[in-house]
Enzyme design. Structure first.
Site, PDB file in Angstrom:
ATOM      1  N   ASP A   1       0.836  -1.205   0.000  1.00 53.09           N
ATOM      2  CA  ASP A   1       0.000   0.000   0.000  1.00 53.09           C
ATOM      3  C   ASP A   1       0.868   1.251   0.000  1.00 53.09           C
ATOM      4  O   ASP A   1       1.859   1.312   0.715  1.00 53.09           O
ATOM      5  CB  ASP A   1      -0.938   0.026   1.210  1.00 53.09           C
ATOM      6  CG  ASP A   1      -2.020   1.064   0.986  1.00 53.09           C
ATOM      7  OD1 ASP A   1      -2.935   0.807   0.174  1.00 53.09           O
ATOM      8  OD2 ASP A   1      -1.930   2.160   1.574  1.00 53.09           O
TER       9      ASP A   1
HETATM   10  C1  LIG Z   1       2.839   8.800  -5.566  1.00 54.05           C
HETATM   11  C2  LIG Z   1       2.596   7.757  -6.627  1.00 54.05           C
HETATM   12  C3  LIG Z   1       1.668   6.753  -6.449  1.00 54.05           C
HETATM   13  N1  LIG Z   1       1.450   5.813  -7.425  1.00 54.05           N
HETATM   14  C4  LIG Z   1       0.468   4.721  -7.243  1.00 54.05           C
HETATM   15  C5  LIG Z   1       1.049   3.468  -6.591  1.00 54.05           C
HETATM   16  C6  LIG Z   1      -0.206   2.711  -6.197  1.00 54.05           C
HETATM   17  O1  LIG Z   1      -0.596   1.889  -7.298  1.00 54.05           O
HETATM   18  C7  LIG Z   1      -1.246   3.828  -6.005  1.00 54.05           C
HETATM   19  C8  LIG Z   1      -1.703   3.902  -4.574  1.00 54.05           C
HETATM   20  O2  LIG Z   1      -2.763   3.012  -4.355  1.00 54.05           O
HETATM   21  P1  LIG Z   1      -2.662   1.629  -3.571  1.00 54.05           P
HETATM   22  O3  LIG Z   1      -3.937   1.460  -2.817  1.00 54.05           O
HETATM   23  O4  LIG Z   1      -1.378   1.541  -2.831  1.00 54.05           O
HETATM   24  O5  LIG Z   1      -2.569   0.534  -4.732  1.00 54.05           O
HETATM   25  P2  LIG Z   1      -3.545   0.192  -5.935  1.00 54.05           P
HETATM   26  O6  LIG Z   1      -4.984   0.392  -5.539  1.00 54.05           O
HETATM   27  O7  LIG Z   1      -3.060   0.894  -7.169  1.00 54.05           O
HETATM   28  O8  LIG Z   1      -3.249  -1.360  -6.169  1.00 54.05           O
HETATM   29  P3  LIG Z   1      -3.510  -2.604  -5.177  1.00 54.05           P
HETATM   30  O9  LIG Z   1      -4.201  -2.116  -3.931  1.00 54.05           O
HETATM   31  O10 LIG Z   1      -4.365  -3.559  -5.955  1.00 54.05           O
HETATM   32  O11 LIG Z   1      -2.127  -3.137  -4.912  1.00 54.05           O
HETATM   33  O12 LIG Z   1      -0.611   5.049  -6.395  1.00 54.05           O
HETATM   34  C9  LIG Z   1       2.179   5.854  -8.611  1.00 54.05           C
HETATM   35  O13 LIG Z   1       1.983   5.012  -9.495  1.00 54.05           O
HETATM   36  N2  LIG Z   1       3.110   6.844  -8.789  1.00 54.05           N
HETATM   37  C10 LIG Z   1       3.360   7.795  -7.864  1.00 54.05           C
HETATM   38  O14 LIG Z   1       4.226   8.670  -8.097  1.00 54.05           O
END
Ligand SMILES: Cc1cn([C@H]2C[C@H](O)[C@@H](COP(=O)(O)OP(=O)(O)OP(=O)(O)O)O2)c(=O)[nH]c1=O
Length: 187
Positions: free
Chosen positions: A69
């Site tokens: 997360d």
């Molecule tokens: C700050 C930042 C976040 N993110 C993304 C990473 C995570 O995928 C998302 C945060 O949400 P999460 O809830 O961590 O993840 P998710 O819903 O995408 O996937 P899952 O729960 O199924 O594993 O934001 C980027 O891709 N680039 C960035 O620079």
């Protein structure tokens, strides 16, 4: 080694995990990501990573599960994914010309063992104009990302500096994970 499962719907996490050269499958979970008001960032990311891993383990008994997360934290406020354009505008305006932290919590879980860790990366944004922010929101990039931005995409242009693991910001601290996973498998 037992079958390895990435409990995630994120294509970015999936791509990063291929760097380990280990066979794995993905199993997206649908856990409730609502957090209590008083929770610290470190507790929040580890708790949610554990919840995702636990949900996947229930469906894949006997496997090794990786749950993750990612959140953005600015001035003690936790920023998750934006609810809408207004929310994205508010978050990106807040991050403009400021330094924030990105936390990713990771849970490695099997029937026998639980290993939790987190990484923190400091990111500083340039001052952003309202026009830049609105154009970025128009691109659609903010909506599935914590803090309303993706460092790996067009928001690369917002970043003045970074301290810590870049891949942690993208959602998976892969070099730390490699080390933790081998400790997990050998214990
Ligand atoms: C700050 C930042 C976040 N993110 C993304 C990473 C995570 O995928 C998302 C945060 O949400 P999460 O809830 O961590 O993840 P998710 O819903 O995408 O996937 P899952 O729960 O199924 O594993 O934001 C980027 O891709 N680039 C960035 O620079």
């Amino acid at each position: 080694m037992q079958p390895l499962i990435l409990a995630s719907a994120s294509p970015r996490r999936q791509e990063l995990l291929t760097l380990l050269n280990l066979p794995f499958t993905t199993f997206p979970t649908d856990v409730d990501e609502t957090l209590p008001d008083s929770i610290s960032p470190i507790e929040a990311v580890q708790q949610l990573a554990y919840k995702k891993a636990e949900a996947a383990l229930q469906a894949h008994n006997g496997s090794i599960i990786i749950g993750c997360d990612t959140i953005v934290v600015h001035n003690n406020h936790i920023l998750g994914k934006p609810a809408d354009r207004e929310d994205a505008l508010q978050m990106l305006s807040q991050l403009s010309n400021e330094t924030h932290d990105v936390y990713t919590g990771v849970c490695i879980l099997s029937n026998q063992q639980t290993l939790l860790f987190y990484e923190r990366t400091e990111v500083t944004f340039w001052e952003l104009t309202q026009q830049e922010i609105l154009a970025y929101i128009e691109s659609g990039e903010p909506f599935d990302k914590a803090g309303s931005y993706g460092i790996q995409g067009k928001a690369a242009l917002f970043v003045k500096g970074i301290r810590g693991d870049y891949y942690n910001v993208v959602g998976l601290p892969i070099s730390r994970l490699q080390r933790e996973l081998s400790a997990f498998a050998n214990s």
